[in-house]
Design an enzyme around this catalytic site. Structure first.
Site, short mmCIF file in Angstrom:
data_model
loop_
_atom_site.label_atom_id
_atom_site.label_comp_id
_atom_site.label_asym_id
_atom_site.label_seq_id
_atom_site.Cartn_x
_atom_site.Cartn_y
_atom_site.Cartn_z
N HIS A 64 0.81 -1.22 0.00
CA HIS A 64 0.00 0.00 0.00
C HIS A 64 0.85 1.27 0.00
CE1 HIS A 64 -4.02 -1.65 -0.04
NE2 HIS A 64 -3.58 -2.62 0.74
N GLU A 79 -11.35 -1.34 -5.92
CA GLU A 79 -10.41 -1.11 -4.81
C GLU A 79 -10.85 -0.05 -3.83
OE1 GLU A 79 -6.46 0.15 -5.88
OE2 GLU A 79 -5.70 -0.28 -3.91
#
Lengths: 683, 683
Positions: free
Chosen positions: B212, B349
């Site tokens: 991330h 997402e």
């Protein structure tokens, strides 16, 4: 040699080994090498060199023959400890007995040092405290407030990171108190949160912890079997519920609902936001809508079904309604008018003096245990108990009050079976209470005033492994203007004595309607009880709120453990407190902004019928109503809660009907002002 | 002037102010007085005197014109931080942009010092790390592993009290590692706990955090819009589920059940036993049988209904089944055979490059958010999010896998709509894989060996306010004997190149039956992918497991931030890692004591069709399969997961039917031995 002050150093920084210097004088115990915990034995010399250099003073430690600690060590050093768990009670009972058996203070100190670095720190603190309170040779030792050793059981966990920053970065003189927001556990979206100032009050929780120190469940029978213990269990908790209900009415909430259906989801959640520094785990939360479940907690030796709780409940009700109990050896014993409640209290609580534990079980304690494991009933998630499972924290959770409202209801069910007070049982012939007034400084007559106060508590003695020097936490609590009662009494008889009993209760129920007496009687909060001398004719009794027989002074709740305090004589005596007692700052309910109407009730009863033949002077005699007097009989022969402990005589529908001439009711108002005042002497 | 090493000192002891000396060299930043946080301004001189005396080295700080931090400060210093919360993402995006906008490293360091002592420490770490990874002038800086700054996000909270004791009491040379029991979060009564070694693995969680970092949701579009980002989101998570399912089969558990009914109670509970040292709060637990509820979290600016999730889901399915999407400006765009999955991944997402967030919403992220607030949906209890709400901890909770199994199922629904691979799409004419063998040192052919290993990580750089010097934590993780593949390939054509693709999957389903291809295809775990040169005739390809394109080396997961590391040239290059990548020690599933049968699959595809026109050398190119290559295109032109990413051509019922001559399957066995080995170089 050990003096009685040095032993108190063992209360500081509970995880730091005893050889680490402590206190303002940097005193270190001269710990014999064979006392070291296993982790430290291999590096003993290194450690002694290191810490001896740092110590300004060495405290000699007498070498004694060390007993085996055995199963006491089964509770891990980094676990949590609960008096409600039978196994923990048993281990604690063993350690208390070891401490009680030491021949003198030197040996006690030596034994305590050995135990301290091995056993669970919470259990150590509890056992040493019980021993100091009950040993003949330690009566002049003042057990430090629990919050000084374990502040983490009382304050928002967020404080500790900030406290470490203050202590590490900021020099001693420039440190600032860390403020705990009053709303740290919930927001006002949650109705129950309106009572957080009560549930989470430091003084109230300290009182509850201290009560259980004075009345342990398990130890030598001479410690456990105290006068009217079972009745006091009933009465002290009844009063907590009465006080809680009054606070609820002040906050537009109805009286607490008994937790009666043990199979239904519990709506009220509680997220304590406390983090045990010793167990190094947060207290588990109790989320909404969980249900009690059968317990299988092998580690705690607990196998218990909800069924079992129900069986105990049914048997206790059977005892109540049949008026008799089965004893352990099969005999039948009657529940008497006066001692029945004592037997019942012991039975419900229960302790080693419970009349028949095999049959009547362990209802109150196991209720706490069931509730405390609601999130992990079979220990699959290796979770410890919630706050309700620990007497130091139980009163924070709303479910405490629902559970105790249920327990109280059982006791009231018994009280409904015993004879009602006749006028004769209540009256004091020739004594008439003519007027009552209460008055606070600069206030209106019969108006009590409440507000927020901020007080500081030093955390530093309870925070292990950080630089020395005070770090204060600032918390906000309810407070009231102190006030005095002025009571005019006419005595048409000769010189005699009476017991002045002062209670207060809300004037209206949650609907805003006047109370029926049956309901209001359960709402009366004891404010004070004291002996008065009555001259013939007019008498004016004046009494200050701070003299209350219910409370301990503010400074006793929040005293600092001061090693430089005076020793000997009167100066010492003022430090000799037990710590058990309702906190003075919570004496009266919060009230409301517009003024919360209450009935202030005063009764003068005949002291000849109340009197207990003993000298009531001595230690801890100023908060006897909820705590008794240390090592003495309960100083009032009447049933606790008298005259409100029973159903009224026929024809009494409302309070007015109940009154005999020696009683009087004055309507007073409690006015809350939403301002916050810093306690004097703080900056 | 700031050098690129000193900026890394800002990662140490995140709560200690920047003027406190840090690092082995006791270097302190020479912080300008106007940079001090408000708490320290009044006592600045005192502090500088105190800490300057303690510093062996002063690091100059360039004074710059400081920007307003504005709303970035709305996230409190002692709060928790989550990339899933849109508001936190936005604040982080602003801070990243400030760091990216600094003209040179001196100014970046200065700005970082100013921000560090003001903004939330987690957010600071994230934003500085994204900036260092993406700024041109900091490409040679190795961002420290997150666990070094915030060990509390990875290890049992119990460790920290013991670590403080070690650091305070025991001299530096005599300290012993603190062992985290492998079963600290639950017991084997809980079936899901069998997977704890996977879910709670440090390396896996660090990989997820690092992924991330490389693919932030919100920042400058040039950072967010990476090549095939949406497809990689799909593929990396698909692989996590495949890996998790293989581990489940090894542990006698069926494949994970998708979290499909969002209105039903969730049976699996999770109690993380993590305690945020910064937020100074434990991560909330998720108890059994809680249900998603509508969210009203004003502080986080979240108002969201379960209804809304369902609407987003329905619209995404509509896009999948109609093969086209609505863009923000009302146009219709087709989901293509190759780029459709990328669009869909971005949509699900989602991030700022999501095709139409107003319409398709924020499904994946908000699923995390709903789950993370299940215990306190309207913030009435002032609770923060559970572990599932934080990308650094989300993979610990069993619900992560149920949620991502659902997300993956949506992606597979799309994959079912696109053309299936023909034999032509799969075959490499004239290339035949003739045999495969894998071999570990001292092991049997085609047997892989797993066991437990213990490794130590230094906590001391992440523990604020304690004495200096290392304190190690020892954790136990899965490990395997490294092995190598030997692959015989016949090439009937001329000199050419191929891509060697190696996958593994369990040989049987949870019932012990052979797989249908449709099911087994989702179980294939990518083990490696690399380019091979094929000579005419016989070729033997050998490859070591440690060379895998999926993994990063063990030492990269657990490297220490070593300020004395080599600088310049090759020596530097070996430290220049991204940190994103599956941990090498988790490359293969755990297996079973009797040997877990798997299909090892090898395919050589035609490199001419796979090749991307770029130079693949450079930074972070050794774990490209799940992470891509830094600042480059994804180095394989094929759909990710090829050849298993689509339904098979007609007639393919089982794996055998699927094989073309350039593929081969070898049955291998993974044997787990229940022994624990201490990693070399530790005592």
């Amino acid at each position: 040699m050990a003096n009685k002050e040095t032993i108190l150093l063992l209360y500081q920084r509970p995880l730091e080994p005893s050889f680490v210097p402590r206190g303002d004088k940097k005193a270190a115990f001269d710990v014999p090498e064979n006392y070291l915990a296993d982790r430290y034995k291999p590096i003993g010399v290194q450690l002694f060199n290191r810490f001896n250099a740092d110590a300004d003073e060495k405290i000699p430690v007498k070498k004694i023959t060390l007993p085996e600690l055995g199963e006491i060590l089964e509770l891990g050093r980094h676990d949590n400890f609960s008096l409600f768990i039978p196994k923990h009670r048993r281990l604690a009972g063993r350690l208390i007995n070891i401490f009680m058996g030491m021949r003198n203070v030197d040996e006690l100190q030596s034994m305590a040092i050995y135990a301290r670095d091995r056993v669970n720190p919470y259990m150590f603190n509890y056992c040493l405290s019980v021993a100091l309170l009950h040993r003949k040779d330690t009566q002049d030792i003042d057990v430090p407030s629990f919050i000084e050793s374990f502040p983490d059981k009382y304050v928002d966990s967020k404080v500790f990171t900030r406290a470490r920053e203050e202590a590490t970065v900021v020099p001693d003189g420039s440190r600032m108190p860390i403020e705990i927001p009053i709303d740290f556990t919930a927001s006002n979206l949650e109705d129950e949160h309106r009572l957080a100032y009560f549930r989470e009050d430091l003084g109230i929780n300290l009182h509850h912890w201290h009560w259980h120190l004075v009345y342990p469940f398990d130890a030598d029978i001479r410690i456990v079997q105290k006068d009217r213990r079972g009745e006091l269990f009933y009465y002290m908790h009844q009063q907590i519920i009465a006080r809680y209900n009054a606070e609820r009415l002040c906050n537009q909430l109805a009286r607490v609902k008994r937790f009666i259906d043990w199979r239904k989801p519990i709506q009220e959640a509680y997220f304590p936001k406390l983090d045990s520094l010793v167990a190094s785990r947060a207290y588990p939360s109790r989320v909404s809508n969980q249900k009690l479940q059968d317990l299988r907690r092998e580690q705690d030796q607990i196998r218990a079904d909800v069924d079992q709780l129900e069986r105990w409940r049914d048997r206790i009700f059977e005892a109540i309604h049949s008026g008799q109990i089965q004893t352990e050896n099969g005999e039948i014993k009657t529940l008497g008018e006066f001692d029945g409640i004592d037997t019942l209290g012991n039975m419900i609580e229960s302790s080693i003096i419970s009349p028949n534990r095999t049959f009547y079980g362990d209802l109150h304690n196991m209720g706490h245990v069931f509730l405390s494991y609601i999130h992990d009933p079979d220990h699959r998630h290796l979770e410890s108990f919630g706050v309700i499972g620990d007497s130091t924290t139980a009163m924070r959770d709303p479910i405490f009050y629902r559970w105790h409202a249920y327990i109280d209801d059982m006791c009231q069910e018994f009280k409904a079976t015993i004879p009602r007070y006749s006028v004769n049982d209540l009256n004091y012939d020739g004594v008439t209470v003519q007027s009552i007034q209460c008055q606070s400084k600069d206030g209106k007559a019969n108006e009590l005033n409440t507000f927020w106060q901020q007080s500081d508590v030093d955390l530093s003695r309870g925070m292990d492994f950080q630089p020395r020097g005070s770090v204060f936490v600032r918390f906000t609590h309810l407070q009231h203007q102190s006030f005095s009662y002025s009571i005019n009494v006419n005595n048409s008889g000769g010189q005699r004595q009476g017991t002045c009993r002062i209670f207060i209760a809300p004037a209206q129920d949650e609907r805003g309607n006047p109370w029926s007496f049956r309901d209001q009687r359960g709402m009366f909060i004891e404010l004070d009880k004291f002996v008065v001398n009555l001259r013939p004719g007019q008498n004016t009794i004046t009494r200050r709120s701070t003299e209350s027989s219910v409370t301990i002074p503010f400074g006793r709740t929040f005293r600092n453990l001061d090693l430089n305090r005076p020793t000997g004589g009167e100066a010492l005596e003022q430090f000799n407190f037990c710590g058990c007692g309702w906190p003075q700052h919570m004496l009266i309910p919060k009230g409301t902004a517009e003024g919360f109407k209450c009935h202030l009730f005063v009764m003068i009863s005949d002291y000849a019928n109340d009197r207990v033949n003993q000298d009531n002077s001595g230690l801890c005699n100023d908060s006897s109503s909820y705590c008794g007097i240390k090592d003495k009989l309960y100083p009032d022969r009447r049933s606790m809660g008298y005259p409100f402990d029973r159903l009224p005589r026929d024809g009494v529908q409302v309070l007015e009907h109940f009154l005999t001439p020696n009683m009087r009711v004055q309507t007073v108002s409690i006015r809350f002002t939403n301002r916050t005042i810093l306690r004097k002497g703080q900056n």
